[in-house]
Write an enzyme that holds these catalytic residues in place. Sequence first.
Site, PDB file in Angstrom:
ATOM      1  N   SER A   1      -9.983 -50.454 -28.159  1.00 16.52           N
ATOM      2  CA  SER A   1     -10.262 -50.380 -26.729  1.00 16.52           C
ATOM      3  C   SER A   1      -9.315 -51.278 -25.963  1.00 16.52           C
ATOM      4  O   SER A   1      -8.680 -52.165 -26.520  1.00 16.52           O
ATOM      5  CB  SER A   1     -11.703 -50.793 -26.441  1.00 16.52           C
ATOM      6  N   LYS A   2      -9.251 -51.004 -24.675  1.00 16.69           N
ATOM      7  CA  LYS A   2      -8.332 -51.705 -23.791  1.00 16.69           C
ATOM      8  C   LYS A   2      -8.496 -53.221 -23.882  1.00 16.69           C
ATOM      9  O   LYS A   2      -7.524 -53.968 -23.844  1.00 16.69           O
ATOM     10  CB  LYS A   2      -8.622 -51.263 -22.358  1.00 16.69           C
ATOM     11  N   ARG A   3      -9.747 -53.633 -23.993  1.00 15.82           N
ATOM     12  CA  ARG A   3      -9.999 -55.077 -24.036  1.00 15.82           C
ATOM     13  C   ARG A   3      -9.351 -55.731 -25.250  1.00 15.82           C
ATOM     14  O   ARG A   3      -9.140 -56.927 -25.296  1.00 15.82           O
ATOM     15  CB  ARG A   3     -11.506 -55.346 -24.043  1.00 15.82           C
TER      16      ARG A   3
END
Length: 461
Positions: A245-247
């Site tokens: 994920s982006k995080r």
Amino acid sequence: MTNKIRTRIAPSPTGFLHLGTARTALYSWAFARHFGGEFVLRIEDTDVARSTQDSVDQILASMKWLGLDYDEGPIYQMQRLDRYRAVIDQLIAEGKAYRCYTTPAELDVMRDAQKARGEKTHYDGRWRPEPGKQLPVPPVDVQAVIRFANPKDGVVTWDDLCKGPISIANREIDDLIIMRADGVPTYNFAVVVDDWDMRISHVFRGDEHVNNTPWQINIFNALGAPLPLFGHVPVILGDDGQKLSKRRGAVSVTAYEENGFLPEAMLNYLARLGWSHGDEELFSREQLVTWFDGSHLSKSPAQWDAAKLGWVNAHYLKTLADDRLAELVTAQLQRRGIVATDVARVTGLFKDRCSTTVELADWVAMYYADVHPTADDLAAHVTELVKPALPTLRDKLFAAEWNKAAIAAAIKETLAAHGLKMPQLAHAIRVLVCGRPQTPSIDAVLELFPKQTVLTRLQRA
Ligand code: GLU
């Protein structure tokens, strides 16, 4: 009716092309190419609030960068609303779909009551027409949504190309909204009409859609449409074992392009992530197409491995044609505001030690822009012991012919004259001229500079 192999990728333009979608696109593309079939690009833009032209542009650019050429498309769902509405009308007329006037507030009450009874929440079918059932009078102030009348009994079964046989009982599935009150279809409906109209034979998509497939199969059946085969590709997990994920770092194809990865490396790495052909780790686009027939797809989640991607990229970097490498490094330098010409002259010395064109640009930059040694490096390497030798070195370099052998000789003579050891002087030269204490062989590095640049940088001690 033809049996032509037709696959598609159907991204939603609500952001960049995600690595997971890129991998699915790659499998769909390779599968079509392997069988001499066709590959379609469809833009699923029915989430009007979140879809943007910018995302469409990014997706198209990433597909192009990866070399995933399509035979049809991009086809935009929002340009097909008339078609979806016509199919909805037909389903309603046949009693396979119905208008539902339940308000969000009523749905809340319904769900709360179900929870209180310990039931799984579901739509209770209150607007579903049944023989002998008296339906409520439609309220005038509520815009209806359309629901699909899902079969109540039986089991939906398919043999998934990745996961094997899957069965879901219809009693587990409620009547899905297929068109919102604003007349825009929902994903599960539009996808079926499209896959049918576009004669898609094989649907590869992410694992997260596996729960949608029973609905879709029921809708295909309600429409009398032939079923495609489905393959749900397991998710990609990040280095930390969590869903990518982006995080947790870069997840878009664009970011990898910007960070100096090569499309051939991304293609190779992504293909291998969730699929294998024996022990092959490095293979070309052509080999992938030759080998990829939909078998040997992994059943378990894939693990993103940044170090392995770096290794794959380093391989392609080494074997890349000089002019293309030069082009990419020039572009990386340009991003930093450094105008460079003829970088092929200098890339050769460094490319074997780099994983990305960004790293390579880090090296090459010293030839086109000034360097800024850190105070720590200066203190550690340009010591009082070494400093007296620098004017000698400059004089000797000034007088030297400008080639590796002459530079090496000048350094050697300086060492002898000042009783220094090679690393002492070499480190000082590196810090002053290159801005860092470690480089390839110093004579080879210096030779690629104009002599005057070296003399000027040495003088700053
Ligand atoms: N728009 C969907 C997505 O991006 C497509 C899923 C599918 O391929 O059916 O996840």
